[in-house]
Motif scaffolding. Sequence first.
Motif, PDB file in Angstrom:
ATOM      1  N   VAL A 156       0.861  -1.189   0.000  1.00 45.10           N
ATOM      2  CA  VAL A 156       0.000   0.000   0.000  1.00 45.10           C
ATOM      3  C   VAL A 156       0.892   1.232   0.000  1.00 45.10           C
ATOM      4  N   LEU A 157       0.671   2.129  -0.956  1.00 42.00           N
ATOM      5  CA  LEU A 157       1.383   3.407  -1.022  1.00 42.00           C
ATOM      6  C   LEU A 157       0.433   4.514  -0.594  1.00 42.00           C
ATOM      7  N   MET A 158       0.882   5.345   0.349  1.00 44.16           N
ATOM      8  CA  MET A 158       0.031   6.440   0.824  1.00 44.16           C
ATOM      9  C   MET A 158       0.906   7.629   1.218  1.00 44.16           C
ATOM     10  N   LYS A 159       0.387   8.818   1.005  1.00 37.46           N
ATOM     11  CA  LYS A 159       1.111  10.035   1.326  1.00 37.46           C
ATOM     12  C   LYS A 159       1.125  10.258   2.840  1.00 37.46           C
ATOM     13  N   GLY A 160       2.273  10.770   3.336  1.00 37.48           N
ATOM     14  CA  GLY A 160       2.335  11.127   4.748  1.00 37.48           C
ATOM     15  C   GLY A 160       3.523  10.518   5.459  1.00 37.48           C
ATOM     16  N   GLN A 161       3.761  11.009   6.677  1.00 33.96           N
ATOM     17  CA  GLN A 161       4.857  10.523   7.497  1.00 33.96           C
ATOM     18  C   GLN A 161       4.572   9.112   7.984  1.00 33.96           C
ATOM     19  N   CYS A 162       5.630   8.314   8.041  1.00 35.04           N
ATOM     20  CA  CYS A 162       5.457   6.888   8.334  1.00 35.04           C
ATOM     21  C   CYS A 162       5.062   6.633   9.784  1.00 35.04           C
ATOM     22  N   GLU A 163       5.679   7.341  10.737  1.00 39.48           N
ATOM     23  CA  GLU A 163       5.463   7.009  12.153  1.00 39.48           C
ATOM     24  C   GLU A 163       4.006   7.144  12.587  1.00 39.48           C
ATOM     25  N   SER A 212       1.876   4.507  10.630  1.00 40.53           N
ATOM     26  CA  SER A 212       2.095   3.111  11.032  1.00 40.53           C
ATOM     27  C   SER A 212       1.439   2.812  12.378  1.00 40.53           C
ATOM     28  N   LYS A 213       1.502   3.772  13.324  1.00 39.38           N
ATOM     29  CA  LYS A 213       0.877   3.528  14.626  1.00 39.38           C
ATOM     30  C   LYS A 213      -0.630   3.406  14.505  1.00 39.38           C
ATOM     31  N   GLN A 214      -1.212   4.253  13.665  1.00 38.27           N
ATOM     32  CA  GLN A 214      -2.662   4.218  13.504  1.00 38.27           C
ATOM     33  C   GLN A 214      -3.121   2.976  12.734  1.00 38.27           C
ATOM     34  N   ILE A 231       2.537  -7.251   9.213  1.00 39.42           N
ATOM     35  CA  ILE A 231       2.518  -5.922   8.610  1.00 39.42           C
ATOM     36  C   ILE A 231       3.882  -5.259   8.802  1.00 39.42           C
ATOM     37  N   GLY A 232       4.377  -4.635   7.746  1.00 37.88           N
ATOM     38  CA  GLY A 232       5.629  -3.887   7.816  1.00 37.88           C
ATOM     39  C   GLY A 232       5.472  -2.503   7.215  1.00 37.88           C
ATOM     40  N   PHE A 233       6.116  -1.505   7.839  1.00 35.87           N
ATOM     41  CA  PHE A 233       6.038  -0.121   7.366  1.00 35.87           C
ATOM     42  C   PHE A 233       7.442   0.416   7.127  1.00 35.87           C
ATOM     43  N   THR A 234       7.566   1.304   6.134  1.00 36.93           N
ATOM     44  CA  THR A 234       8.805   2.053   5.930  1.00 36.93           C
ATOM     45  C   THR A 234       8.481   3.366   5.244  1.00 36.93           C
ATOM     46  N   GLN A 235       9.450   4.287   5.307  1.00 33.47           N
ATOM     47  CA  GLN A 235       9.289   5.619   4.715  1.00 33.47           C
ATOM     48  C   GLN A 235       9.991   5.676   3.360  1.00 33.47           C
ATOM     49  N   LEU A 236       9.337   6.275   2.379  1.00 31.71           N
ATOM     50  CA  LEU A 236       9.926   6.474   1.057  1.00 31.71           C
ATOM     51  C   LEU A 236      10.172   7.962   0.842  1.00 31.71           C
ATOM     52  N   LEU A 237      11.341   8.292   0.337  1.00 24.78           N
ATOM     53  CA  LEU A 237      11.692   9.673   0.032  1.00 24.78           C
ATOM     54  C   LEU A 237      12.124   9.775  -1.425  1.00 24.78           C
ATOM     55  N   SER A 238      11.787  10.889  -2.072  1.00 25.93           N
ATOM     56  CA  SER A 238      12.165  11.070  -3.469  1.00 25.93           C
ATOM     57  C   SER A 238      13.677  11.066  -3.595  1.00 25.93           C
ATOM     58  N   GLY A 239      14.156  10.459  -4.656  1.00 28.17           N
ATOM     59  CA  GLY A 239      15.587  10.361  -4.893  1.00 28.17           C
ATOM     60  C   GLY A 239      16.195   9.071  -4.403  1.00 28.17           C
ATOM     61  N   GLN A 240      15.480   8.319  -3.579  1.00 27.53           N
ATOM     62  CA  GLN A 240      15.995   7.046  -3.104  1.00 27.53           C
ATOM     63  C   GLN A 240      15.856   5.978  -4.189  1.00 27.53           C
ATOM     64  N   ALA A 241      16.643   4.926  -4.059  1.00 28.38           N
ATOM     65  CA  ALA A 241      16.511   3.783  -4.959  1.00 28.38           C
ATOM     66  C   ALA A 241      15.336   2.925  -4.500  1.00 28.38           C
ATOM     67  N   ALA A 242      14.595   2.406  -5.451  1.00 24.45           N
ATOM     68  CA  ALA A 242      13.423   1.598  -5.122  1.00 24.45           C
ATOM     69  C   ALA A 242      13.805   0.370  -4.302  1.00 24.45           C
ATOM     70  N   ASN A 245       0.242 -11.549  13.822  1.00 25.85           N
ATOM     71  CA  ASN A 245      -0.493 -10.391  13.303  1.00 25.85           C
ATOM     72  C   ASN A 245       0.131  -9.065  13.732  1.00 25.85           C
ATOM     73  N   SER A 246       1.374  -9.089  14.161  1.00 26.22           N
ATOM     74  CA  SER A 246       2.003  -7.863  14.641  1.00 26.22           C
ATOM     75  C   SER A 246       2.503  -7.021  13.481  1.00 26.22           C
ATOM     76  N   TRP A 247       2.872  -5.780  13.791  1.00 23.09           N
ATOM     77  CA  TRP A 247       3.426  -4.881  12.791  1.00 23.09           C
ATOM     78  C   TRP A 247       4.768  -4.353  13.275  1.00 23.09           C
ATOM     79  N   SER A 248       5.589  -3.963  12.316  1.00 20.84           N
ATOM     80  CA  SER A 248       6.905  -3.421  12.636  1.00 20.84           C
ATOM     81  C   SER A 248       7.216  -2.310  11.648  1.00 20.84           C
ATOM     82  N   MET A 249       8.086  -1.403  12.067  1.00 21.48           N
ATOM     83  CA  MET A 249       8.451  -0.255  11.230  1.00 21.48           C
ATOM     84  C   MET A 249       9.971  -0.148  11.160  1.00 21.48           C
ATOM     85  N   VAL A 250      10.501   0.008   9.967  1.00 21.64           N
ATOM     86  CA  VAL A 250      11.932   0.220   9.752  1.00 21.64           C
ATOM     87  C   VAL A 250      12.095   1.491   8.943  1.00 21.64           C
ATOM     88  N   LEU A 251      12.748   2.493   9.550  1.00 18.45           N
ATOM     89  CA  LEU A 251      12.928   3.776   8.875  1.00 18.45           C
ATOM     90  C   LEU A 251      14.321   3.948   8.309  1.00 18.45           C
TER      91      LEU A 251
END
Length: 602
Positions: free
Chosen positions: A274-281, A284-286, A310-321, A341-347
Amino acid sequence: MRETRPFGQTLLLLGSMTLLLSMLLPWWASYNSLEQQVTNINHHLAQIIEAPSSSLPLFNIAELSSGRPIETQSQAWWFGQAAANHQYTLDNTPIFYRLDITTATRQWAQVSLPLVLLTLLIFTFLYWRWRKTQRSQDHYFHTLLHAPEQAQPNSKHPIEQGIVELYRHYHGQLDNLQLQLEKAQYQSHQDSLTDLGNRFAFRRDLNLILDDENQLATTTLMMVRASALQEINTEHGFQAGDQYLQDIVKLVRKTIQSELGATAYRVSGTDIAVLMKGQCEPISKQLGTLLTQELHHYQHVHHLSCAAYIGFTQLLSGQAAEQGLIRADLALAQAQGGEPNSWSMVLKQGDSENLGESQWRQRLQSMLTEQRILLQVQPVKVYKQEMLGYNEIFTRFPNEEGGTYQAGTVFAMLQRLNMSMLFEQKIIEMILQQVQHHVLSQQRWAINLTPASLQQNSFLIWLERILMRDRDISAKLVFELDEQVLQHQLVAGKRLLEMIRRSGARFAVSRFGHGYGSFRLLKEIKPDYVKLDGLLVRQIQEDSTTLQFIRMIVDLAQRLGCFVIAEGVETEQQKDLLESMHIDGVQGYLIAKPCDINNFKI
């Protein structure tokens, strides 16, 4: 345009014929005049011979000879025989004469030349007008071919009608092809089972996000792994597996419906992105909390060991896919190393996390083969004499630079590369060897089990066989498992608990105290040890409710015959409050820091 060419040819042919007639008809008139003169001379030849020579021009005779042929020949070949020498016999005497054709030629020229000029002028003008009209028409049709909408309304010209019909047919075909192309393109970027975008659509949109020139734009990538798919396919068939995937997609859509512009994709057999606009932290908590609750409910209703991770991460323009995908995959692997069913976030990524799968596999395999696994011990301070010493064993993984990998990263990669069982077996074998030869015989040694161990029937069979070999060693072991893992895999947890007790080992529930459901779990499994969650211990001084909650846990657990140990004790105030509750033991940096098992002494 081919239909107009015969008219031009006809015009040229008609002009040629008219031009020819304008020359032939005067010639024919002059020729007939000469023939009539020959006939008239033949009738009056006797009189002409007797007449004086001065009268010959009256009969249009140029030369006359009796008995002797005329030697000179006429050059007026255009009148043929009429202009040649004529012979006539009179009284057995041959008479020769030749006509004077000058007058006839002059008459022919005077009539035919004006007619020829007039014909040339008329047909030249007609041909010029026709060519002008033709060029204008050709230009109009050429323009019509490029812009058929400029056609005159209600035109009856067959070519114009043909062009318009051709345009309509061609335009209709183009529209149809465009629709088919758009449909094919849509289908080529759509997953047929879930109606989500497929991996091609995901990579396309991901590259657009990463290529965005707006450096401040941030996008969150959420990955959901339907981890139960293989189990459902094996036990219930592929149709049930397809229904399971569709159910997970519905839960994902329900969770992200509040996020404007969020787009979901099925990027592999089990993974939904899922791609969505906004800050990851904050996202991801919500979303992580909401989706985890939905997955817990789905797991309970369908009697699964786990619904999804579930896994979350932040994407920034200019990064490699690839960097973003590696972080998302690592977040998934970390989630799989936790409770169901847990979730984790790697920034962020460390240097080791940038390694590819093949490099990680080589390093982990080398680590396993060479037993480059460090065992560290953190003891528990025990307050009751009937309670044997309790020492928790941790694992550390050295790297090539002389430091250690983050344990969470290693366990995540083990889960990702399907090597968890091999490492867990190796760690337990190493611990058993250390316990067997350690000088501290009257101690118990705690081993942490990963959530994956509950899902591996082969691992449970192996563990029971290992423990049954030496029950004296097994009696010194305590196996720890997180409360949240047991809450959602209670059946498998009870099976593990029964096997551990059959072998003579002990069982502990770690990170205990997440809510009033903890009391139900305590009643269900009655573990040997209850280890309070360090989060509760940190809140004990600020929150009276937490203090009362811990008192209830200690009281109920001890009534059920369980020893209660508090984890994460770091201050004297925490220690004093816990001692006032008559807790059985405390563990944390205040008591002792982890140290190498070979150097461990009490």
